[in-house]
Design a protein around this motif. Structure first.
Motif: not given
Length: 338
Positions: A326-338
């Motif tokens: 399968e080819k899937l899509e996900f919404p993601i909310v990246p966070e700031e790199r420490s």
């Protein structure tokens, strides 16, 4: 009646045929004079803004000294140099070509681009150099490097821009994009000094050479330097986003590319996801193959680092992965790199 052609040199050394000046040689001489005058004018204008960066450092209980170059980019003493020049520094001293010396403090650094920003500890208004728009650079343009190679103060070399848009590994392994390649000779000590154009504007911060190769020298483009400078002044660091994944490069078989309409030959294999991180929250799993981020094809780990700039911090993005058949899509909310 035949007319003989004779060649003489006049008092200026310019060859004449039959008493007439050879215009070809005159043009060559004029061009060389113009080039020389351009370089001289640039050096006169920019040299007061170039400093010798002297560092006392301590690593693992060992004390040492190092040096490099830097360029003043504002009258109140903001200075761009290389991160590797000041890495581990306990004290930083700046010396100008006229012999004036003053201390400096570190404002911020970015190992990912091998850049650092210093502040000169002086109340004087300093001569400074302006940053050019490196997007306008073209191979073949004049490039002039000013610095302190091997401790020789205010050394000048000149050449051309050999190529633009190169990539180079920083010392921490990250890929630096938008590198300017030049054949203007650089040596240890040139690091952090300016590469300037014929208008006397900084087009790059000299950063590396290829040891054992002739004429392969590199500078971080001025637009990258300006971005890093702005980020450090605003936040004290360069902000970047992360997804919370452990990844590696994988090849994409032609069958997979054809089945899912992919054009790249490689992608990112997810080896693990961070507990509680953005990737886990989005539903990504170990074994997924990441092929796109916000519609941008991802073919290497460097592509992920390139796409996840500060604009993606806490902003929803779409990741595209291959999971099994399968080819899937996900919404993601990246966070700031420490």
């Amino acid at each position: 009646m035949e007319h003989s052609v004779f060649r003489v040199l006049d008092d200026s050394g310019i060859e004449r045929e039959g008493g007439r000046q050879n215009s070809g040689l005159t043009n060559d001489a004029a061009l060389l004079d113009s080039y020389s005058n351009t370089v001289v004018d640039v050096v006169d204008a920019v040299s007061p803004a170039v400093v010798h960066v002297q560092v006392r450092s301590s690593r693992g209980g060992r004390h040492g000294q190092g040096s490099g170059s830097g360029v003043i980019v504002s009258p109140d003493g903001l200075i761009l140099t290389n991160n590797h020049v000041i890495d581990g520094a306990q004290t930083i001293t700046l010396a100008q070509g006229d012999g004036q010396r003053f201390g400096a403090r570190l404002i911020g650094r970015d190992p990912d681009t091998d850049l650092a920003v210093l502040r000169a500890e002086t109340t004087e208004r300093l001569k400074f150099a302006r940053l050019a728009d490196s997007k306008k650079l073209r191979p073949g343009q004049i490039a002039i490097a000013i610095g302190n190679p091997l401790g020789f103060q205010s050394t000048v070399t000149a050449g051309i821009i050999s190529a633009v848009g190169r990539s180079l590994r920083a010392e921490n392994g990250r890929l630096i994009d938008d590198i300017v390649q030049t054949d203007a000779a650089l040596n240890p000590g040139n690091s952090g000094g300016p590469l300037v154009n014929s208008s006397g504007h900084v087009i790059g911060i000299n950063t590396a050479t290829i040891m054992g190769a002739q004429g392969l020298c590199f500078a971080v483009a001025s637009n990258t330097a300006e971005y890093v400078l702005t980020q450090i002044l605003s936040h004290g660091r360069v902000r970047r986003a992360v997804m919370g994944i452990v990844a590696e490069h994988v090849g994409l078989p032609q069958r997979i590319r054809h089945e899912f309409g992919l054009t790249q030959t490689g992608a990112i294999g997810i080896r693990g996801v961070q507990n509680g991180g953005p990737a886990e929250a989005a539903g990504m799993k170990a074994g997924d193959i990441l092929v796109a981020l916000d519609g941008v094809a991802i073919s290497s780990v460097d592509d992920v680092a390139r796409v996840l700039d500060h604009k993606h911090i806490a902003q929803k993005a779409i990741v595209t992965v291959i999971r099994g058949a399968e080819k899937l899509e996900f919404p993601i909310v990246p966070e700031e790199r420490s």
